[in-house]
Write a protein that holds these residues in place. Structure first.
Motif, mmCIF file in Angstrom:
data_model
loop_
_atom_site.group_PDB
_atom_site.id
_atom_site.type_symbol
_atom_site.label_atom_id
_atom_site.label_comp_id
_atom_site.label_asym_id
_atom_site.label_seq_id
_atom_site.Cartn_x
_atom_site.Cartn_y
_atom_site.Cartn_z
ATOM 1 N N PRO A 24 0.830 -1.210 0.000
ATOM 2 C CA PRO A 24 0.000 0.000 0.000
ATOM 3 C C PRO A 24 0.864 1.259 0.000
ATOM 4 N N GLN A 25 0.411 2.267 -0.712
ATOM 5 C CA GLN A 25 1.122 3.534 -0.785
ATOM 6 C C GLN A 25 0.726 4.390 0.413
ATOM 7 N N VAL A 26 1.715 5.023 1.029
ATOM 8 C CA VAL A 26 1.473 5.858 2.206
ATOM 9 C C VAL A 26 1.065 7.250 1.718
ATOM 10 N N ASP A 27 -0.069 7.728 2.225
ATOM 11 C CA ASP A 27 -0.538 9.060 1.881
ATOM 12 C C ASP A 27 -0.016 10.022 2.949
ATOM 13 N N GLU A 28 0.871 10.914 2.561
ATOM 14 C CA GLU A 28 1.516 11.822 3.515
ATOM 15 C C GLU A 28 0.509 12.726 4.205
ATOM 16 N N LYS A 29 -0.473 13.245 3.477
ATOM 17 C CA LYS A 29 -1.456 14.149 4.074
ATOM 18 C C LYS A 29 -2.285 13.420 5.121
ATOM 19 N N ALA A 30 -2.703 12.193 4.823
ATOM 20 C CA ALA A 30 -3.501 11.421 5.777
ATOM 21 C C ALA A 30 -2.669 11.069 7.007
ATOM 22 N N TYR A 31 -1.393 10.764 6.806
ATOM 23 C CA TYR A 31 -0.500 10.431 7.918
ATOM 24 C C TYR A 31 -0.338 11.637 8.851
ATOM 25 N N LYS A 32 -0.088 12.802 8.292
ATOM 26 C CA LYS A 32 0.098 13.998 9.108
ATOM 27 C C LYS A 32 -1.197 14.390 9.813
ATOM 28 N N ALA A 33 -2.343 14.203 9.137
ATOM 29 C CA ALA A 33 -3.625 14.507 9.754
ATOM 30 C C ALA A 33 -3.883 13.574 10.931
ATOM 31 N N ALA A 34 -3.499 12.312 10.808
ATOM 32 C CA ALA A 34 -3.676 11.354 11.901
ATOM 33 C C ALA A 34 -2.791 11.729 13.084
ATOM 34 N N LEU A 35 -1.579 12.197 12.820
ATOM 35 C CA LEU A 35 -0.691 12.622 13.900
ATOM 36 C C LEU A 35 -1.239 13.849 14.613
ATOM 37 N N GLU A 36 -1.896 14.732 13.881
ATOM 38 C CA GLU A 36 -2.471 15.938 14.484
ATOM 39 C C GLU A 36 -3.610 15.590 15.445
ATOM 40 N N ARG A 37 -4.319 14.486 15.184
ATOM 41 C CA ARG A 37 -5.466 14.110 16.017
ATOM 42 C C ARG A 37 -5.060 13.458 17.333
ATOM 43 N N ILE A 38 -3.804 13.082 17.486
ATOM 44 C CA ILE A 38 -3.348 12.467 18.728
ATOM 45 C C ILE A 38 -3.271 13.552 19.799
ATOM 46 N N PRO A 39 -3.991 13.394 20.910
ATOM 47 C CA PRO A 39 -3.977 14.449 21.932
ATOM 48 C C PRO A 39 -2.632 14.513 22.656
ATOM 49 N N GLU A 40 -2.270 15.706 23.084
ATOM 50 C CA GLU A 40 -1.037 15.905 23.842
ATOM 51 C C GLU A 40 -1.268 15.425 25.274
ATOM 52 N N PRO A 41 -0.321 14.710 25.871
ATOM 53 C CA PRO A 41 -0.503 14.255 27.250
ATOM 54 C C PRO A 41 -0.432 15.430 28.230
ATOM 55 N N LYS A 42 -1.199 15.330 29.320
ATOM 56 C CA LYS A 42 -1.207 16.394 30.323
ATOM 57 C C LYS A 42 0.080 16.378 31.143
ATOM 58 N N GLU A 43 0.568 15.179 31.449
ATOM 59 C CA GLU A 43 1.818 15.038 32.195
ATOM 60 C C GLU A 43 2.846 14.351 31.310
ATOM 61 N N LYS A 44 4.096 14.692 31.520
ATOM 62 C CA LYS A 44 5.161 14.066 30.766
ATOM 63 C C LYS A 44 5.286 12.607 31.198
ATOM 64 N N TYR A 45 5.447 11.715 30.233
ATOM 65 C CA TYR A 45 5.562 10.291 30.520
ATOM 66 C C TYR A 45 6.931 9.977 31.113
ATOM 67 N N ASP A 46 6.916 9.238 32.230
ATOM 68 C CA ASP A 46 8.156 8.842 32.894
ATOM 69 C C ASP A 46 8.275 7.322 32.814
ATOM 70 N N PRO A 47 9.120 6.790 31.918
ATOM 71 C CA PRO A 47 9.226 5.344 31.776
ATOM 72 C C PRO A 47 9.789 4.648 33.012
#
Length: 60
Positions: A24-47
């Protein structure tokens, strides 16, 4: 004893190339739009958060 040529067991190169072209061909616009929809975490993740105490020990 029956001897069969080895080249009879190999696949022709044309079939192998067709399978590689069907990726399958990767659609750059769809990929970037999907990344934009990921919410930012409220607290920084501490592994290592589970390996050390949440707050440093207080000295008396």
């Amino acid at each position: 004893m029956i001897v069969v040529p080895v080249h009879a067991q190999k696949r022709p190169q044309g079939e192998h190339q067709k399978k590689q072209d069907q990726k399958p061909q990767v659609d750059e616009k769809a990929y970037k739009a999907a990344l934009e929809r990921i919410p930012e975490p409220k607290e920084k993740y501490d592994p290592w958060g589970g390996a050390r105490p949440a707050e440093p020990a207080k000295k008396k």
